[in-house]
Design an enzyme around this catalytic site. Structure first.
Site, mmCIF file in Angstrom:
data_model
loop_
_atom_site.group_PDB
_atom_site.id
_atom_site.type_symbol
_atom_site.label_atom_id
_atom_site.label_comp_id
_atom_site.label_asym_id
_atom_site.label_seq_id
_atom_site.Cartn_x
_atom_site.Cartn_y
_atom_site.Cartn_z
ATOM 1 N N SER A 119 0.627 -0.874 0.250
ATOM 2 C CA SER A 119 0.427 0.441 0.337
ATOM 3 C C SER A 119 0.919 0.902 0.237
ATOM 4 O O SER A 119 1.439 1.227 -0.581
ATOM 5 C CB SER A 119 -1.340 0.064 1.006
ATOM 6 O OG SER A 119 -1.454 0.951 0.936
ATOM 7 N N ASP A 271 -3.056 6.248 -3.179
ATOM 8 C CA ASP A 271 -2.189 5.624 -2.638
ATOM 9 C C ASP A 271 -1.273 4.836 -2.975
ATOM 10 O O ASP A 271 -1.625 4.571 -4.870
ATOM 11 C CB ASP A 271 -2.439 4.891 -1.223
ATOM 12 C CG ASP A 271 -3.484 3.737 -0.910
ATOM 13 O OD1 ASP A 271 -3.968 3.224 -2.217
ATOM 14 O OD2 ASP A 271 -3.765 3.319 -0.085
ATOM 15 N N ASP A 273 -1.436 1.401 -4.125
ATOM 16 C CA ASP A 273 -1.625 -0.177 -4.447
ATOM 17 C C ASP A 273 -3.159 0.863 -5.149
ATOM 18 O O ASP A 273 -3.953 -0.358 -5.258
ATOM 19 C CB ASP A 273 -2.651 -0.419 -3.390
ATOM 20 C CG ASP A 273 -3.553 -0.242 -2.252
ATOM 21 O OD1 ASP A 273 -3.029 0.671 -1.759
ATOM 22 O OD2 ASP A 273 -4.009 -1.617 -1.859
ATOM 23 N N ASP A 275 -6.410 1.695 -3.446
ATOM 24 C CA ASP A 275 -7.466 1.709 -3.024
ATOM 25 C C ASP A 275 -8.107 2.575 -2.245
ATOM 26 O O ASP A 275 -9.140 2.464 -1.877
ATOM 27 C CB ASP A 275 -7.803 0.352 -2.194
ATOM 28 C CG ASP A 275 -6.735 0.439 -1.117
ATOM 29 O OD1 ASP A 275 -5.940 0.935 -1.379
ATOM 30 O OD2 ASP A 275 -6.256 -0.368 -0.091
#
Length: 498
Positions: A119, A271, A273, A275
Protein backbone atom coordinates in the site's frame (compact mmCIF):
# COMPACT_ATOMS: atom_id res chain seq x y z
CA UNK A 1 8.64 -26.43 -8.93
CA UNK A 2 11.18 -27.17 -6.17
CA UNK A 3 12.37 -30.72 -5.70
CA UNK A 4 10.73 -32.95 -3.13
CA UNK A 5 13.88 -32.83 -0.97
CA UNK A 6 13.82 -29.01 -0.98
CA UNK A 7 10.28 -28.77 0.23
CA UNK A 8 10.25 -31.53 2.80
CA UNK A 9 13.48 -30.71 4.62
CA UNK A 10 12.85 -29.43 8.14
CA UNK A 11 13.98 -25.85 8.68
CA UNK A 12 13.99 -25.89 12.48
CA UNK A 13 11.54 -24.54 15.09
CA UNK A 14 8.42 -22.74 13.85
CA UNK A 15 9.37 -19.07 13.34
CA UNK A 16 7.51 -16.14 14.89
CA UNK A 17 5.55 -14.34 12.17
CA UNK A 18 3.76 -11.98 14.55
CA UNK A 19 5.60 -8.91 13.26
CA UNK A 20 4.60 -9.81 9.70
CA UNK A 21 0.97 -10.89 10.12
CA UNK A 22 -1.05 -7.74 10.88
CA UNK A 23 -4.72 -7.25 11.72
CA UNK A 24 -5.88 -7.17 8.10
CA UNK A 25 -2.93 -8.27 5.99
CA UNK A 26 0.69 -9.35 5.76
CA UNK A 27 3.19 -6.48 5.74
CA UNK A 28 6.97 -6.39 6.18
CA UNK A 29 10.43 -5.53 4.89
CA UNK A 30 11.72 -7.55 1.93
CA UNK A 31 13.56 -9.91 2.26
CA UNK A 32 14.30 -9.66 5.99
CA UNK A 33 10.70 -10.32 7.01
CA UNK A 34 8.91 -11.21 3.78
CA UNK A 35 11.18 -13.48 1.71
CA UNK A 36 10.25 -15.85 -1.15
CA UNK A 37 10.49 -18.73 1.35
CA UNK A 38 8.00 -17.02 3.66
CA UNK A 39 5.71 -16.12 0.74
CA UNK A 40 5.72 -19.75 -0.39
CA UNK A 41 4.76 -20.96 3.08
CA UNK A 42 1.98 -18.37 3.33
CA UNK A 43 0.71 -19.41 -0.12
CA UNK A 44 0.50 -23.04 0.99
CA UNK A 45 -1.19 -21.99 4.24
CA UNK A 46 -3.67 -19.81 2.33
CA UNK A 47 -4.51 -22.86 0.25
CA UNK A 48 -5.08 -25.03 3.31
CA UNK A 49 -7.05 -22.53 5.40
CA UNK A 50 -9.11 -20.71 2.74
CA UNK A 51 -8.87 -21.94 -0.86
CA UNK A 52 -9.24 -25.71 -0.55
CA UNK A 53 -12.03 -25.63 2.09
CA UNK A 54 -14.03 -23.20 -0.07
CA UNK A 55 -13.80 -25.30 -3.25
CA UNK A 56 -16.92 -27.14 -4.37
CA UNK A 57 -16.89 -30.90 -4.21
CA UNK A 58 -15.37 -32.41 -7.33
CA UNK A 59 -13.97 -29.07 -8.53
CA UNK A 60 -10.27 -28.23 -8.42
CA UNK A 61 -9.64 -25.36 -5.97
CA UNK A 62 -8.75 -22.07 -7.65
CA UNK A 63 -7.29 -18.70 -6.66
CA UNK A 64 -6.36 -15.43 -8.39
CA UNK A 65 -3.14 -13.50 -7.64
CA UNK A 66 -1.98 -9.98 -8.56
CA UNK A 67 0.80 -7.56 -7.61
CA UNK A 68 1.53 -3.83 -7.62
CA UNK A 69 4.54 -1.98 -9.10
CA UNK A 70 7.09 -2.88 -6.42
CA UNK A 71 10.17 -4.60 -7.81
CA UNK A 72 9.88 -7.43 -5.28
CA UNK A 73 6.34 -8.29 -6.39
CA UNK A 74 6.93 -10.76 -9.26
CA UNK A 75 9.40 -12.89 -7.28
CA UNK A 76 7.13 -13.04 -4.24
CA UNK A 77 4.14 -13.86 -6.44
CA UNK A 78 6.06 -16.73 -8.03
CA UNK A 79 6.92 -18.17 -4.62
CA UNK A 80 3.39 -17.69 -3.26
CA UNK A 81 1.94 -19.29 -6.39
CA UNK A 82 4.29 -22.25 -5.97
CA UNK A 83 2.94 -22.68 -2.45
CA UNK A 84 -0.62 -22.66 -3.76
CA UNK A 85 0.01 -25.11 -6.59
CA UNK A 86 1.91 -27.47 -4.27
CA UNK A 87 -1.35 -27.83 -2.35
CA UNK A 88 -3.34 -28.61 -5.51
CA UNK A 89 -4.68 -25.12 -6.27
CA UNK A 90 -5.04 -23.82 -9.82
CA UNK A 91 -3.86 -20.19 -9.99
CA UNK A 92 -4.88 -17.40 -12.34
CA UNK A 93 -2.26 -14.65 -12.51
CA UNK A 94 -3.57 -11.23 -13.56
CA UNK A 95 -0.23 -9.42 -13.26
CA UNK A 96 -0.20 -5.72 -12.40
CA UNK A 97 -3.36 -4.54 -10.64
CA UNK A 98 -4.65 -2.18 -8.00
CA UNK A 99 -6.01 -3.84 -4.86
CA UNK A 100 -9.56 -3.12 -5.97
CA UNK A 101 -8.59 -4.69 -9.30
CA UNK A 102 -7.79 -7.87 -7.41
CA UNK A 103 -11.14 -7.62 -5.61
CA UNK A 104 -12.84 -7.27 -8.99
CA UNK A 105 -11.07 -10.41 -10.20
CA UNK A 106 -12.07 -12.34 -7.07
CA UNK A 107 -15.68 -11.21 -7.49
CA UNK A 108 -15.81 -11.88 -11.22
CA UNK A 109 -14.28 -15.35 -10.97
CA UNK A 110 -15.85 -16.10 -7.57
CA UNK A 111 -12.56 -17.45 -6.19
CA UNK A 112 -10.25 -16.46 -3.34
CA UNK A 113 -7.52 -13.97 -4.15
CA UNK A 114 -4.22 -12.50 -3.01
CA UNK A 115 -2.79 -9.07 -3.77
CA UNK A 116 0.92 -8.37 -3.29
CA UNK A 117 1.23 -4.78 -2.10
CA UNK A 118 2.47 -2.77 0.84
CA UNK A 119 0.00 0.00 0.00
CA UNK A 120 1.48 3.33 1.15
CA UNK A 121 4.53 1.89 2.93
CA UNK A 122 8.06 2.82 1.77
CA UNK A 123 9.88 1.00 -1.03
CA UNK A 124 11.59 -1.57 1.19
CA UNK A 125 8.23 -3.09 2.14
CA UNK A 126 5.84 -5.49 0.50
CA UNK A 127 2.83 -7.41 1.72
CA UNK A 128 -0.13 -9.64 0.95
CA UNK A 129 -3.82 -8.78 1.20
CA UNK A 130 -5.90 -11.94 0.96
CA UNK A 131 -9.61 -12.48 0.44
CA UNK A 132 -12.09 -15.29 0.15
CA UNK A 133 -14.26 -15.85 -2.92
CA UNK A 134 -16.13 -12.74 -4.11
CA UNK A 135 -13.68 -10.48 -2.23
CA UNK A 136 -14.87 -11.46 1.24
CA UNK A 137 -12.24 -10.35 3.77
CA UNK A 138 -9.52 -12.38 5.44
CA UNK A 139 -8.50 -10.72 8.70
CA UNK A 140 -7.24 -11.83 12.10
CA UNK A 141 -10.70 -13.03 13.10
CA UNK A 142 -11.57 -14.54 9.72
CA UNK A 143 -8.63 -16.78 8.84
CA UNK A 144 -5.47 -14.66 8.88
CA UNK A 145 -4.30 -15.84 12.31
CA UNK A 146 -4.77 -19.46 11.21
CA UNK A 147 -2.84 -18.79 7.99
CA UNK A 148 0.03 -17.42 10.09
CA UNK A 149 0.06 -20.49 12.31
CA UNK A 150 0.07 -22.93 9.38
CA UNK A 151 2.70 -20.91 7.50
CA UNK A 152 4.98 -20.96 10.55
CA UNK A 153 4.66 -24.72 10.72
CA UNK A 154 5.46 -25.08 7.03
CA UNK A 155 8.55 -22.90 7.47
CA UNK A 156 9.68 -25.30 10.20
CA UNK A 157 8.84 -28.59 8.48
CA UNK A 158 8.66 -27.79 4.76
CA UNK A 159 5.67 -27.66 2.42
CA UNK A 160 4.62 -31.13 1.22
CA UNK A 161 4.30 -31.65 -2.54
CA UNK A 162 1.97 -34.24 -4.11
CA UNK A 163 3.83 -37.19 -5.62
CA UNK A 164 1.24 -37.33 -8.41
CA UNK A 165 1.95 -34.52 -10.89
CA UNK A 166 -1.75 -34.35 -11.78
CA UNK A 167 -2.46 -33.26 -8.21
CA UNK A 168 -0.22 -30.20 -8.55
CA UNK A 169 -2.12 -27.03 -9.42
CA UNK A 170 -1.83 -25.40 -12.83
CA UNK A 171 -1.01 -21.76 -13.57
CA UNK A 172 -2.66 -19.56 -16.21
CA UNK A 173 -2.59 -15.84 -17.02
CA UNK A 174 -5.43 -13.42 -17.72
CA UNK A 175 -5.72 -9.68 -18.41
CA UNK A 176 -8.69 -8.15 -16.55
CA UNK A 177 -7.90 -4.42 -16.72
CA UNK A 178 -10.50 -3.68 -19.41
CA UNK A 179 -13.14 -5.66 -17.55
CA UNK A 180 -12.35 -3.83 -14.31
CA UNK A 181 -12.57 -0.43 -16.00
CA UNK A 182 -15.82 -1.29 -17.74
CA UNK A 183 -17.36 -2.64 -14.54
CA UNK A 184 -16.60 0.56 -12.60
CA UNK A 185 -17.92 2.71 -15.44
CA UNK A 186 -21.15 0.70 -15.38
CA UNK A 187 -21.76 1.66 -11.75
CA UNK A 188 -21.58 5.48 -12.15
CA UNK A 189 -22.88 7.42 -15.15
CA UNK A 190 -20.60 10.33 -16.05
CA UNK A 191 -21.71 10.72 -19.66
CA UNK A 192 -23.85 13.84 -19.04
CA UNK A 193 -21.63 15.73 -16.58
CA UNK A 194 -20.18 19.13 -17.42
CA UNK A 195 -16.54 19.18 -18.61
CA UNK A 196 -14.08 18.98 -15.73
CA UNK A 197 -10.33 19.44 -15.45
CA UNK A 198 -9.01 16.77 -13.08
CA UNK A 199 -5.46 16.52 -11.74
CA UNK A 200 -4.61 12.96 -10.70
CA UNK A 201 -1.54 12.25 -8.56
CA UNK A 202 -0.75 8.54 -8.79
CA UNK A 203 2.40 8.88 -6.67
CA UNK A 204 4.14 6.42 -9.06
CA UNK A 205 1.65 3.84 -7.81
CA UNK A 206 -1.05 1.72 -9.41
CA UNK A 207 -3.38 4.63 -10.22
CA UNK A 208 -0.92 5.34 -13.01
CA UNK A 209 -2.06 2.00 -14.43
CA UNK A 210 -5.79 2.19 -13.68
CA UNK A 211 -6.65 5.88 -14.15
CA UNK A 212 -5.97 5.90 -17.93
CA UNK A 213 -8.24 2.86 -18.26
CA UNK A 214 -11.10 4.12 -16.08
CA UNK A 215 -10.99 7.90 -16.54
CA UNK A 216 -9.60 7.84 -20.09
CA UNK A 217 -9.77 5.61 -23.14
CA UNK A 218 -6.85 3.31 -22.30
CA UNK A 219 -9.12 0.28 -22.00
CA UNK A 220 -11.10 1.07 -25.13
CA UNK A 221 -13.99 2.77 -23.34
CA UNK A 222 -15.69 5.92 -24.68
CA UNK A 223 -14.12 9.24 -23.74
CA UNK A 224 -15.55 11.05 -20.72
CA UNK A 225 -15.88 14.87 -20.49
CA UNK A 226 -12.71 14.94 -18.38
CA UNK A 227 -9.42 16.67 -19.07
CA UNK A 228 -7.06 14.56 -16.95
CA UNK A 229 -3.75 16.14 -15.92
CA UNK A 230 -1.44 13.27 -14.84
CA UNK A 231 1.10 13.53 -12.05
CA UNK A 232 3.61 10.72 -11.53
CA UNK A 233 1.84 8.05 -13.59
CA UNK A 234 5.12 6.18 -14.21
CA UNK A 235 5.02 2.92 -12.23
CA UNK A 236 8.00 3.02 -9.87
CA UNK A 237 8.04 1.23 -6.53
CA UNK A 238 10.97 3.35 -5.33
CA UNK A 239 8.60 6.37 -5.21
CA UNK A 240 11.08 8.92 -6.62
CA UNK A 241 8.76 11.93 -6.26
CA UNK A 242 7.03 11.40 -2.92
CA UNK A 243 5.67 8.50 -0.91
CA UNK A 244 2.35 7.19 -2.18
CA UNK A 245 0.69 8.05 1.13
CA UNK A 246 -1.80 10.91 0.68
CA UNK A 247 -2.78 10.73 4.35
CA UNK A 248 0.48 12.60 5.03
CA UNK A 249 -0.14 16.29 4.16
CA UNK A 250 3.33 16.80 2.67
CA UNK A 251 2.54 14.22 -0.01
CA UNK A 252 -0.39 16.35 -1.25
CA UNK A 253 1.68 19.47 -1.92
CA UNK A 254 2.43 18.67 -5.57
CA UNK A 255 -1.22 17.89 -6.27
CA UNK A 256 -2.39 21.08 -4.57
CA UNK A 257 0.05 23.20 -6.56
CA UNK A 258 -0.91 21.52 -9.83
CA UNK A 259 -4.65 22.03 -9.24
CA UNK A 260 -4.08 25.77 -8.81
CA UNK A 261 -1.60 26.00 -11.71
CA UNK A 262 -4.00 24.28 -14.12
CA UNK A 263 -7.14 26.03 -12.78
CA UNK A 264 -8.51 22.54 -12.28
CA UNK A 265 -11.91 21.72 -10.85
CA UNK A 266 -10.63 18.93 -8.60
CA UNK A 267 -7.54 16.99 -7.60
CA UNK A 268 -7.40 13.26 -6.82
CA UNK A 269 -4.56 11.51 -5.00
CA UNK A 270 -4.24 7.74 -4.69
CA UNK A 271 -2.07 5.61 -2.45
CA UNK A 272 0.36 3.00 -3.76
CA UNK A 273 -2.17 0.25 -4.45
CA UNK A 274 -4.86 2.77 -5.46
CA UNK A 275 -7.53 1.47 -3.12
CA UNK A 276 -7.74 4.84 -1.31
CA UNK A 277 -8.65 8.16 -2.88
CA UNK A 278 -8.03 11.63 -1.40
CA UNK A 279 -9.66 14.76 -2.79
CA UNK A 280 -8.66 18.43 -2.97
CA UNK A 281 -10.92 21.24 -4.19
CA UNK A 282 -10.31 23.89 -6.85
CA UNK A 283 -8.29 25.97 -4.34
CA UNK A 284 -6.06 23.01 -3.51
CA UNK A 285 -7.68 22.61 -0.09
CA UNK A 286 -8.23 19.02 1.11
CA UNK A 287 -11.77 17.70 1.32
CA UNK A 288 -11.83 15.36 4.32
CA UNK A 289 -12.60 11.66 3.90
CA UNK A 290 -15.60 12.05 6.21
CA UNK A 291 -17.03 14.67 3.85
CA UNK A 292 -16.50 12.29 0.92
CA UNK A 293 -18.16 9.52 2.94
CA UNK A 294 -21.18 11.77 3.50
CA UNK A 295 -21.31 12.93 -0.13
CA UNK A 296 -21.07 9.46 -1.66
CA UNK A 297 -23.23 7.94 1.06
CA UNK A 298 -26.09 10.33 0.33
CA UNK A 299 -25.88 9.46 -3.39
CA UNK A 300 -26.17 5.76 -2.57
CA UNK A 301 -28.96 6.37 -0.05
CA UNK A 302 -30.97 8.28 -2.66
CA UNK A 303 -30.48 5.48 -5.20
CA UNK A 304 -31.64 2.85 -2.71
CA UNK A 305 -34.70 4.81 -1.68
CA UNK A 306 -35.61 5.46 -5.31
CA UNK A 307 -35.59 1.68 -5.81
CA UNK A 308 -37.96 1.25 -2.86
CA UNK A 309 -35.33 -0.17 -0.50
CA UNK A 310 -34.34 0.98 3.00
CA UNK A 311 -30.62 1.76 2.86
CA UNK A 312 -27.98 0.95 5.45
CA UNK A 313 -24.71 2.90 5.70
CA UNK A 314 -21.59 1.76 7.58
CA UNK A 315 -19.01 4.10 9.09
CA UNK A 316 -16.14 3.53 11.48
CA UNK A 317 -16.14 5.23 14.83
CA UNK A 318 -13.55 7.88 13.85
CA UNK A 319 -15.52 9.39 10.97
CA UNK A 320 -17.15 12.77 11.56
CA UNK A 321 -20.54 12.93 13.25
CA UNK A 322 -21.77 14.56 10.06
CA UNK A 323 -21.89 11.10 8.46
CA UNK A 324 -24.51 9.54 10.77
CA UNK A 325 -26.32 12.90 11.11
CA UNK A 326 -26.90 13.31 7.37
CA UNK A 327 -27.43 9.62 6.68
CA UNK A 328 -30.18 9.31 9.28
CA UNK A 329 -31.80 12.54 8.08
CA UNK A 330 -31.87 11.06 4.57
CA UNK A 331 -33.69 7.95 5.80
CA UNK A 332 -30.84 5.46 6.22
CA UNK A 333 -30.05 3.01 8.97
CA UNK A 334 -26.54 3.73 10.29
CA UNK A 335 -24.13 1.14 11.70
CA UNK A 336 -20.96 2.22 13.54
CA UNK A 337 -18.03 -0.18 13.51
CA UNK A 338 -14.35 -0.64 14.36
CA UNK A 339 -11.44 0.64 12.29
CA UNK A 340 -10.10 -1.77 9.67
CA UNK A 341 -11.20 -3.06 6.30
CA UNK A 342 -11.90 -6.64 7.42
CA UNK A 343 -14.31 -5.36 10.09
CA UNK A 344 -16.01 -2.93 7.70
CA UNK A 345 -16.42 -5.52 4.95
CA UNK A 346 -17.88 -8.03 7.39
CA UNK A 347 -20.41 -5.46 8.65
CA UNK A 348 -21.22 -4.43 5.08
CA UNK A 349 -22.16 -8.00 4.19
CA UNK A 350 -23.93 -8.67 7.51
CA UNK A 351 -26.24 -5.66 7.07
CA UNK A 352 -26.41 -5.71 3.26
CA UNK A 353 -25.17 -2.12 3.46
CA UNK A 354 -25.14 -0.10 0.27
CA UNK A 355 -22.06 1.92 1.26
CA UNK A 356 -19.42 2.30 3.94
CA UNK A 357 -16.65 4.79 4.66
CA UNK A 358 -13.59 5.17 6.85
CA UNK A 359 -11.66 8.21 8.06
CA UNK A 360 -8.61 6.85 6.20
CA UNK A 361 -10.31 7.27 2.78
CA UNK A 362 -11.36 3.67 2.26
CA UNK A 363 -14.82 3.56 0.65
CA UNK A 364 -16.87 0.36 0.40
CA UNK A 365 -19.68 -0.47 -2.00
CA UNK A 366 -22.28 -3.24 -2.03
CA UNK A 367 -22.17 -3.11 -5.83
CA UNK A 368 -18.42 -3.79 -5.65
CA UNK A 369 -18.66 -7.06 -3.70
CA UNK A 370 -18.90 -5.11 -0.40
CA UNK A 371 -15.22 -4.22 -0.93
CA UNK A 372 -13.41 -0.89 -1.08
CA UNK A 373 -12.48 0.96 -4.26
CA UNK A 374 -10.78 4.34 -4.38
CA UNK A 375 -11.45 4.66 -8.10
CA UNK A 376 -15.18 3.98 -7.70
CA UNK A 377 -15.35 6.63 -4.97
CA UNK A 378 -13.58 9.04 -7.34
CA UNK A 379 -16.19 8.38 -10.03
CA UNK A 380 -18.97 9.22 -7.58
CA UNK A 381 -17.29 12.48 -6.59
CA UNK A 382 -16.77 13.42 -10.25
CA UNK A 383 -20.42 12.63 -10.99
CA UNK A 384 -21.61 14.74 -8.06
CA UNK A 385 -19.36 17.66 -8.98
CA UNK A 386 -20.07 17.52 -12.70
CA UNK A 387 -23.80 17.10 -12.20
CA UNK A 388 -24.22 20.63 -10.81
CA UNK A 389 -22.71 24.06 -11.43
CA UNK A 390 -21.06 24.92 -8.10
CA UNK A 391 -17.32 24.50 -7.44
CA UNK A 392 -16.18 21.64 -5.26
CA UNK A 393 -15.41 23.94 -2.32
CA UNK A 394 -19.05 25.04 -2.18
CA UNK A 395 -20.34 21.50 -2.71
CA UNK A 396 -18.15 20.08 0.06
CA UNK A 397 -18.89 22.84 2.59
CA UNK A 398 -22.18 21.30 3.65
CA UNK A 399 -20.40 18.05 4.51
CA UNK A 400 -17.75 19.65 6.75
CA UNK A 401 -19.65 21.53 9.51
CA UNK A 402 -17.47 20.39 12.41
CA UNK A 403 -13.79 20.81 13.35
CA UNK A 404 -11.52 17.77 13.56
CA UNK A 405 -8.00 17.28 14.88
CA UNK A 406 -6.91 14.64 12.42
CA UNK A 407 -5.19 11.54 13.77
CA UNK A 408 -2.39 12.23 16.28
CA UNK A 409 -0.12 9.39 17.42
CA UNK A 410 1.82 8.96 20.66
CA UNK A 411 4.21 6.10 21.41
CA UNK A 412 3.00 4.44 24.62
CA UNK A 413 4.25 1.17 26.11
CA UNK A 414 1.21 0.21 28.20
CA UNK A 415 -1.76 1.10 26.01
CA UNK A 416 -4.64 0.02 28.32
CA UNK A 417 -3.20 1.90 31.32
CA UNK A 418 -2.66 4.99 29.21
CA UNK A 419 -6.26 4.96 27.94
CA UNK A 420 -7.69 4.40 31.41
CA UNK A 421 -5.60 7.20 32.88
CA UNK A 422 -6.70 9.68 30.25
CA UNK A 423 -10.41 8.96 30.59
CA UNK A 424 -10.37 9.02 34.39
CA UNK A 425 -8.34 12.21 34.55
CA UNK A 426 -10.33 13.98 31.88
CA UNK A 427 -13.70 13.17 33.37
CA UNK A 428 -12.71 13.98 36.99
CA UNK A 429 -10.19 16.80 36.61
CA UNK A 430 -11.64 18.67 33.65
CA UNK A 431 -15.30 18.68 34.57
CA UNK A 432 -16.11 16.81 31.38
CA UNK A 433 -19.25 15.07 32.59
CA UNK A 434 -21.86 14.02 31.80
CA UNK A 435 -20.20 11.99 29.07
CA UNK A 436 -20.74 8.71 27.25
CA UNK A 437 -17.86 6.24 27.23
CA UNK A 438 -17.71 3.15 25.01
CA UNK A 439 -15.08 0.56 24.13
CA UNK A 440 -16.04 -0.52 20.62
CA UNK A 441 -12.50 0.27 19.46
CA UNK A 442 -10.21 1.68 22.12
CA UNK A 443 -12.09 4.23 24.22
CA UNK A 444 -14.46 6.88 22.93
CA UNK A 445 -15.52 9.71 25.24
CA UNK A 446 -18.41 11.79 23.94
CA UNK A 447 -20.11 15.01 25.07
CA UNK A 448 -22.21 15.45 21.95
CA UNK A 449 -25.76 15.78 23.20
CA UNK A 450 -25.34 19.15 24.94
CA UNK A 451 -23.14 22.20 24.46
CA UNK A 452 -20.22 22.32 24.06
CA UNK A 453 -20.31 19.40 21.63
CA UNK A 454 -17.16 17.28 21.34
CA UNK A 455 -15.88 13.73 21.32
CA UNK A 456 -12.52 12.03 21.31
CA UNK A 457 -11.30 8.51 20.62
CA UNK A 458 -8.09 6.90 21.86
CA UNK A 459 -7.27 3.58 20.22
CA UNK A 460 -4.22 1.42 19.82
CA UNK A 461 -2.76 1.14 16.35
CA UNK A 462 -3.35 -2.22 14.69
CA UNK A 463 0.32 -2.42 13.69
CA UNK A 464 2.50 -0.33 16.05
CA UNK A 465 2.80 0.49 19.80
CA UNK A 466 1.03 3.79 19.23
CA UNK A 467 -1.96 5.39 20.87
CA UNK A 468 -3.96 7.27 18.23
CA UNK A 469 -6.08 10.28 19.16
CA UNK A 470 -8.94 11.74 17.13
CA UNK A 471 -10.97 14.72 18.33
CA UNK A 472 -13.99 16.45 16.81
CA UNK A 473 -16.01 19.39 18.11
CA UNK A 474 -18.69 21.78 16.96
CA UNK A 475 -16.19 24.66 16.83
CA UNK A 476 -12.43 25.16 16.53
CA UNK A 477 -11.79 26.50 20.05
CA UNK A 478 -13.43 23.52 21.74
CA UNK A 479 -11.63 21.04 19.48
CA UNK A 480 -8.26 22.62 20.26
CA UNK A 481 -8.94 22.63 24.00
CA UNK A 482 -10.02 18.98 24.11
CA UNK A 483 -7.14 17.95 21.84
CA UNK A 484 -4.51 19.75 23.91
CA UNK A 485 -5.93 18.59 27.25
CA UNK A 486 -6.04 14.95 26.19
CA UNK A 487 -2.58 15.06 24.60
CA UNK A 488 -1.18 16.59 27.80
CA UNK A 489 -2.61 13.68 29.79
CA UNK A 490 -1.27 11.10 27.36
CA UNK A 491 2.19 12.64 27.35
CA UNK A 492 2.22 13.05 31.13
CA UNK A 493 1.71 9.30 31.18
CA UNK A 494 4.69 8.89 28.90
CA UNK A 495 6.85 10.70 31.43
CA UNK A 496 5.67 8.23 34.08
CA UNK A 497 6.43 5.25 31.85
CA UNK A 498 2.89 4.20 30.85
Amino acid sequence: MPTDDAVTAAAGPAPDLSDLIKADDVRGVVPDQLSPEVARAIGAAFADVVVVPEASAGVRPQAVVAHDMRASGPGLVAAFTDGLTSRGVDVTLIGLASTDGLYYASGLLDVPGAMFTASHNPAAYNGITMCRASARPVGQDSGLADIGDVAAQYLATGVPVPTDDDAVGRVSERDLLAGYAGFLRSLVDLSAIRPLTVVVDAGNGMAGFTAPAVLGTGAGLPALPLDVVPLYFELDGTFPNHEANPLEPSNLLDLQAAVVAHSADIGLAFDGDADRCFVVDEHGDPVGPSAITALVGLREIARERAAGRTPTIIHNLITSRVVPDLARAAGATVVRTRVGHSFIQAEMAKHDAVFGGEHSAHYYFRDFFFADSGMLAALHVLAALGGQSHPLSALAEQYQPYCASGEISSRVADLPSARARVVLAYVTDHGAGPVEVDELDGLTVSHWGTSPQWWFNLRASNTEPLLRLNVEAADEDIMVKVRDDVLALVRAGLAEGI
